[in-house]
Write a protein that holds these residues in place. Structure first.
Motif, short mmCIF file in Angstrom:
data_model
loop_
_atom_site.label_atom_id
_atom_site.label_comp_id
_atom_site.label_asym_id
_atom_site.label_seq_id
_atom_site.Cartn_x
_atom_site.Cartn_y
_atom_site.Cartn_z
N ALA A 87 -22.54 -9.54 30.47
CA ALA A 87 -23.18 -8.87 31.61
C ALA A 87 -23.61 -9.89 32.65
N THR A 88 -24.18 -10.98 32.20
CA THR A 88 -24.63 -12.03 33.13
C THR A 88 -23.45 -12.61 33.89
N ARG A 309 -34.21 -0.38 44.74
CA ARG A 309 -35.61 -0.67 44.44
C ARG A 309 -35.63 -1.36 43.08
N HIS A 310 -35.58 -2.68 43.10
CA HIS A 310 -35.44 -3.43 41.86
C HIS A 310 -36.61 -3.17 40.93
N VAL A 317 -33.77 -8.99 31.09
CA VAL A 317 -33.56 -10.07 30.13
C VAL A 317 -32.68 -11.18 30.68
N ASN A 318 -32.00 -10.93 31.79
CA ASN A 318 -31.19 -11.97 32.45
C ASN A 318 -31.55 -12.02 33.93
N SER A 323 -31.14 -12.62 41.73
CA SER A 323 -31.01 -13.32 43.00
C SER A 323 -29.57 -13.48 43.43
N GLN A 324 -28.65 -13.36 42.46
CA GLN A 324 -27.22 -13.50 42.77
C GLN A 324 -26.61 -12.17 43.19
N ASN A 325 -27.23 -11.08 42.81
CA ASN A 325 -26.61 -9.76 42.99
C ASN A 325 -26.82 -9.28 44.41
#
Length: 330
Positions: A87-88, A309-310, A317-318, A323-325
């Protein structure tokens, strides 16, 4: 645009399902509630936006097979069934629902502790077999020392009730920051310092590379003779053959286990043959209240992320992927 959500089970608690349906989501369920192959097949052919993961394996192959997948939420807190690395690598955050089942797990922990100390399951079996066998060696918990490995929400709730029972409570949690959250609890700097102070030891830790087999023969030997071990975390955090040896030899008085290394418990299990073991089938978080809490938490996690809305990054957990998404998810 309506979102497609895959729940890797045959159902979801009504409160969680209502949240998804109210948001206009298309919700998919498994026909076979324990099939990793079915999960992979659905993800390969359906435009799934989010997965609410129950206990079925969510493999790296399944994750990679679905180019539309944007977010995963565990229905609970343990993620050993999810390939988080895959997933990461795909930039997909994996959320959990901390605290949603804490009260139910804490209550079962206390139930197992009391049942193991007073031999409740064994005496129940004696009565049902027509024998009036009155155990004379059950243990009173008041005045004894409870050691907690992991001192998050579950451990803290167990500590509060144990102190009300008159137990002295000790804890070890390397992740704990700041002052002790429960008055009167003695914090220890290492597991090796905690174990000799634990007439009853209760485990409340996740399963990962650092905790697998954590309670091995060497560490079990550090417990006071006649101690009780309670595990409502993950079966693999205990070296099960070493635990069985300690129970057979009398080094341990008893154990109360909601989780085992192999689940379901296989036929002929040595644990099931021991009269000083109380077993439950991994149901700590399976009360209706806990299931509703986990379902609603997981639904809010995936919908919040999909709507931009994070959710709380502490429940991811990752978090490095957040910040990359930068993908548009609308």
């Amino acid at each position: 645009m309506p979102f497609t959500i895959l729940v890797t089970a045959t159902s979801l608690a009504p409160a969680g399902l209502r949240i998804l349906e109210h948001a206009g989501c298309r919700v998919l369920f498994l026909r076979d509630g324990n099939s990793a192959a079915e999960v992979e097949g659905i993800l390969a052919r359906e435009p799934v936006d989010a997965v609410i993961s129950r206990t079925v394996e969510l493999s790296g192959a399944a994750i990679r097979s679905c180019p539309t997948l944007k977010v995963i939420s565990k229905h609970g807190v343990g993620v050993p069934n999810i390939d988080v690395a895959a997933a990461t690598a795909a930039g997909i955050p994996v959320y959990v629902t901390p605290g949603a089942n804490a009260q139910s797990v804490a209550e079962l922990t206390l139930g197992l502790m009391l049942a193991a100390a007073r031999k409740l399951a064994w005496m129940d079996g004696e009565l049902r077999a027509g024998r009036w066998t009155r155990a004379q060696d059950g243990l009173q918990l008041s005045g004894r020392r409870l050691g907690l490995v992991g001192f998050g929400q579950i451990g803290q709730r167990v500590a509060s009730v144990a102190r009300a029972l008159g137990m002295q409570v000790h804890a070890f949690d390397p992740a704990l920051r700041g002052p002790c959250p429960v008055e009167g609890v003695v914090l220890h700097a290492s597991l090796e310092a905690l174990l000799p102070q634990s007439d009853v030891l209760s485990l409340h830790i996740p399963l990962n590379a650092h905790t697998r087999g954590l309670l091995d023969a060497q560490r079990l030997a550090l417990l006071p003779r006649g101690a009780i071990v309670v595990n409502t975390a993950r079966g693999e955090v205990i070296d099960e053959p070493a635990l069985i040896d300690a129970l057979r030899s009398g080094a341990l008085f008893a154990a109360g286990l909601d989780t085992m290394a192999v689940e379901p418990l296989p036929a002929g299990s040595a644990l099931a043959a021991l009269p000083n073991v109380v077993l439950t089938p991994h149901v700590g978080g399976s009360t209706p209240a806990a299931l509703e809490g986990m379902a609603t938490g997981a639904a809010h996690n995936v919908l919040g992320f999909l709507a931009g809305r994070h959710p709380d990054p502490l429940s991811c957990v990752n978090p490095q992927v957040l910040s990359q998404n930068e993908r548009s998810i609308a």
